[in-house]
Design an enzyme around this catalytic site. Structure first.
Site, PDB file in Angstrom:
ATOM      1  CB  SER A   1       2.697   1.839   6.399  1.00  0.00           C
ATOM      2  OG  SER A   1       1.416   1.533   6.807  1.00  0.00           O
TER       3      SER A   1
ATOM      4  CG  ASP B   1       0.213  -3.982   2.804  1.00  0.00           C
ATOM      5  OD1 ASP B   1       0.801  -3.561   1.795  1.00  0.00           O
ATOM      6  OD2 ASP B   1      -0.546  -3.278   3.494  1.00  0.00           O
TER       7      ASP B   1
ATOM      8  CG  HIS C   1      -0.576   0.352   2.486  1.00  0.00           C
ATOM      9  ND1 HIS C   1      -0.298  -0.586   3.471  1.00  0.00           N
ATOM     10  CD2 HIS C   1      -0.350   1.549   3.060  1.00  0.00           C
ATOM     11  CE1 HIS C   1       0.076   0.026   4.568  1.00  0.00           C
ATOM     12  NE2 HIS C   1       0.056   1.329   4.357  1.00  0.00           N
TER      13      HIS C   1
HETATM   14  N1  ARG Z   1      -4.727   0.560   7.418  1.00  0.00           N
HETATM   15  C1  ARG Z   1      -3.409   0.565   6.862  1.00  0.00           C
HETATM   16  C2  ARG Z   1      -2.838   1.981   6.904  1.00  0.00           C
HETATM   17  O1  ARG Z   1      -3.316   2.806   7.600  1.00  0.00           O
HETATM   18  C3  ARG Z   1      -3.414   0.006   5.486  1.00  0.00           C
HETATM   19  C4  ARG Z   1      -4.061   0.858   4.450  1.00  0.00           C
HETATM   20  C5  ARG Z   1      -4.030   0.312   3.058  1.00  0.00           C
HETATM   21  N2  ARG Z   1      -4.964  -0.756   2.841  1.00  0.00           N
HETATM   22  C6  ARG Z   1      -6.252  -0.576   2.465  1.00  0.00           C
HETATM   23  N3  ARG Z   1      -7.022  -1.604   2.344  1.00  0.00           N
HETATM   24  N4  ARG Z   1      -6.742   0.607   2.188  1.00  0.00           N
HETATM   25  O2  ARG Z   1      -2.194   2.515   6.070  1.00  0.00           O
HETATM   26  N1  GLU Z   2      -1.166   1.489   7.523  1.00  0.00           N
HETATM   27  C1  GLU Z   2      -0.560   2.555   8.243  1.00  0.00           C
HETATM   28  C2  GLU Z   2       0.388   3.414   7.424  1.00  0.00           C
HETATM   29  O1  GLU Z   2       0.178   3.663   6.284  1.00  0.00           O
HETATM   30  C3  GLU Z   2       0.140   2.011   9.404  1.00  0.00           C
HETATM   31  C4  GLU Z   2      -0.842   1.462  10.277  1.00  0.00           C
HETATM   32  C5  GLU Z   2      -1.165   2.395  11.374  1.00  0.00           C
HETATM   33  O2  GLU Z   2      -1.667   3.498  11.171  1.00  0.00           O
HETATM   34  O3  GLU Z   2      -0.847   1.919  12.439  1.00  0.00           O
HETATM   35  O4  GLU Z   2       1.324   3.959   7.922  1.00  0.00           O
END
Ligand code: ARG
Ligand code: GLU
Length: 713
Positions: free
Chosen positions: A627, A219, A83
């Site tokens: 991330s 991921d 991502h």
């Molecule tokens: N929750 C994770 C973050 O904050 C992953 C985001 C990307 N994945 C998604 N399904 N949108 O970045």
């Molecule tokens: N998915 C998040 C990012 O893009 C990290 C997950 C979080 O926020 O802990 O940094």
């Protein structure tokens, strides 16, 4: 009874003392080192951060300012999240070469794909410069005076700092401005895409599983840093060569079990751990619900179009992921705050703080800080809600209004100078070119129709029929000519005519009130931080995240989100197959992966049970920006790749509760399994150092190379 309570408090502090916090890597000696070792770490503070010798920090790079990445070979191979590389993967994709859908694997250096405006930045050195920054600042000065002296001092320190020509310096405030650190950095800009799994692996579970455990997402994505012949940063060139790092992370084939130590090393973006209860209540009750509602309206439209049309699916993939991500996070945040009783706990802490103020005779010094903060948060509430609405409706959901927003700035610049106008015109043109690459006017209009009613009663979507700003060609025409011609054309455009008054109203009615109150709040929050540390010195204070390099550590651990529900900390490939829904846009599984599973063709990538681990949970305190951060074992090897948190735990940005806050990592063995068995990219595995620390073998593949490099001080 009283003794009992104190004892209980003491135990509670002891247990949670070892968890939570994002620490400054250059200051780990002492408490942090002790805590880490008590959790099982074999690393010294110097193994993690050292200026004169290579250390773990030399393998950690800030990925385009928003994510973390790490070096995993002596040829500059870089690991980060799928991502995090999503927009790069998307930009190389087309209907014919759909790397989002099918994945991408370069077979050799030549096939690696260059990327525009992508960088990786390393930290060379961190220095405490608090004294120098605050030199000449006194309490008697006004906020503005203090700020200008700090600014002047900082610029002078940044300029005078010892560094090489190709390096940069930057000063950042910590503990709300109670401490300042200088960072010497090194930024590489020739970064090429090496490999990415298909979205059905890299984004498996998509939005349904995002922020959720149990998780089965691979991921990850691979990039490579290229440098000039002297191994220094250089703009893209065919002559550039793979970068040789000071350190790269060996990868453990032994993985982790419950209760094992892990450390997450990366660049957390923003947290707000020292907010008063009143501010948390405002976020939970007013701000989050507003922002959630606006994004929900936009997502309904976008999701429907993406499901119906493959072209739109590719065009909107990145946008949709961005909008959906925070939308879901805020919901989890509200849930967690409620579940943990964070507001009540903060209130109790504030009562204790106030009591101690009195007991320690500090009432006259700090007695007004909390009541004033509360009063100001009350006063600013309505403005904060309006600002959130404006941001979400005008800048973060549809695409026409942000475009007009940029053009209004262009008109503003035209009133200033021809030079300012030219600069703004270039910026606008560049932005438009980016936007129209992935633009669909019909979808955008529907999003506009869905979100605007959440801001105003006077919605006019007919502007989409009349405006020049629904395609690049006609948009660029408006921007041709001298500044007065452009301004005249702009003001004749239907969308511009309609949207500009909203922008003006915002900047004359809402923003000035915010600008009047917010600096006062910041100032009081700084005082509150100072006061907390003085009044309750026995507590453990870590600085809020601010996009700088941090270390957080904890253990591999399951959790109990609800009564009678316990979550195991590890998931397996079996779970991928359990979730498999043939043809589904979120839960499809590639045929090749099904085959590998059916044949148990797992290679060396299983744990002791003979299964392939996929993801695991830890108590590491992470946030957005972490991330792509490596999860590192007790010996300094990579065991996982951080990519998410559990839903009930996303409130850790405001309140960290070791009972329910968990970060989610991809198991390194799943990454290796996909690269090797799924993609057949054995040549990439050969580049890495695979180790088995638990069986004492730290040299399965290659000798770990760490060059001793002297860095000038
Ligand atoms: N929750 C994770 C973050 O904050 C992953 C985001 C990307 N994945 C998604 N399904 N949108 O970045
Ligand atoms: N998915 C998040 C990012 O893009 C990290 C997950 C979080 O926020 O802990 O940094």
């Amino acid at each position: 009874m009283k003794i009992f309570r104190i004892l209980f408090l003491f135990i509670a502090v002891q247990v949670s003392a070892q968890q939570g916090g994002m620490w400054i890597p250059s200051l780990l000696q002492g408490m942090n080192e002790d805590e880490m070792q008590s959790l099982g770490s074999k690393l010294s503070a110097q193994d993690i951060y050292d200026v004169n010798n290579s250390s773990l920090k030399d393998a950690i790079g800030h990925f385009n300012g928003g994510c973390t990445s790490e070096v995993i070979s002596d040829k500059g191979l870089i690991l980060t999240n799928h991502h995090c590389g999503f927009s790069q993967i998307q930009s190389h994709s087309s209907l014919e070469n759909d790397y989002l859908k099918d994945g991408f694997w370069a077979k050799n250096f030549k096939e690696e794909l260059p990327n525009n405006s992508l960088y990786i930045e390393f930290i060379v050195r961190i220095e405490d410069v608090t004294e120098q920054v605050l030199e000449g600042v006194t309490d008697a000065m006004s906020d503005r005076e203090q700020q200008s002296i700090r600014g002047r001092n900082s610029t002078a320190i940044e300029k005078a700092a010892k560094k090489e020509d190709w390096q940069d310096t930057r000063i950042k405030a910590f503990y709300k401005g109670n401490q300042y650190f200088l960072f010497v950095t090194e930024r590489y800009t020739d970064i090429r895409l090496v490999g990415a799994p298909p979205s059905s692996i890299g984004k498996f579970g998509s939005d349904t599983d995002n922020w959720v455990w149990p998780r089965h997402t691979g991921d990850f994505a691979l990039f490579r840093i290229y440098a000039d012949k002297n191994n220094r940063p250089a703009a893209y060139s065919e002559d550039n060569v793979p970068f040789t790092p000071k350190h790269y992370l060996p990868i453990s084939l032994d993985g982790v079990s419950e209760d094992d130590f892990t450390l997450v090393f990366g660049f957390p973006g923003t947290t707000d751990e020292y907010l008063p209860a009143a501010a948390i209540a405002q976020t939970v009750e007013k701000i989050n619900p507003r922002a959630i509602a606006i994004r929900e309206a936009a997502l309904k439209v976008i999701d429907a179009h993406m499901k119906a049309d493959d072209q739109i699916r590719i065009q909107y993939a990145s946008k949709q992921a961005r909008i959906a991500n925070a939308w879901k996070k805020w919901q989890g945040e509200n849930l967690g705050i409620e579940k943990s009783g964070a507001i009540g706990i903060k209130k109790a802490q504030e009562a204790e703080f106030t009591k101690q103020l009195k007991a320690k005779g500090l009432e006259s010094k700090y007695g007004n800080v909390l009541p004033e903060l509360e009063r100001l948060y009350n006063e600013i509430e309505e403005i904060n809600v309006k600002r959130t609405s404006f941001m979400e409706v005008f800048l973060r959901t549809n695409e026409l209004t942000p475009m007009i927003f940029g053009l209004a700035q262009l008109e503003g610049a035209a009133a200033n100078s021809e030079e300012a106008f030219e600069k703004q015109r270039d910026a606008n043109i560049a932005r438009m070119k980016g936007v129209y690459k992935n633009y669909n006017a019909k979808v955008d209009r529907e999003v506009f129709e869905a979100v605007m009613p959440l801001y105003t009663d006077e919605v006019d979507a007919s502007i989409y029929d009349k405006t020049a700003f629904t395609n690049l060609e006609s948009a660029l025409k408006v921007l041709e000519g001298n500044s007065s011609e452009v301004v005249e054309k702009l003001n004749k455009d239907a969308a511009y005519q309609y949207i500009k008054p909203f922008i003006i109203a915002f900047y004359t009615e809402v923003e000035p009130r915010f600008q009047a109150l917010n600096p006062q709040i910041n100032n009081l929050e700084q005082q509150y931080m100072t006061a907390l540390m003085e009044v309750l010195p026995e507590q453990r204070y870590f600085p809020d995240a601010n996009g700088t390099l941090r270390v957080t550590y904890g253990k591999v651990k399951g959790y109990e989100p609800r009564d009678a529900v316990y979550y195991e900390p590890l998931t397996y490939l079996d779970g991928v197959m359990e979730k498999y829904i043939p043809g589904d846009y979120e839960f499809d599984v590639p045929e090749k992966l099904q085959e590998l599973y059916a044949n148990k063709d797992y290679g060396q990538y299983t744990d002791a049970t003979g299964k392939v681990p996929v993801c695991f949970l830890g108590t590491n305190h992470t946030t957005g920006g972490n991330s792509g951060s490596p999860a590192i074992d007790a010996y300094g090897n990579l065991v996982g790749l951080n990519f998410d948190r559990v839903w009930e735990g996303t409130m850790s940005d405001i309140y960290y509760d070791p009972e329910i806050c968990r970060n989610i990592m991809v198991d390194a063995r799943y990454i290796l399994f996909i690269i090797d068995k799924y993609a057949g990219a054995q040549h990439l595995i050969d580049e890495m150092s695979l180790v088995r620390p638990k069986s004492g073998n730290t040299q399965t593949k290659k000798t770990k190379k760490t060059k001793k490099t002297k860095v000038k001080k």
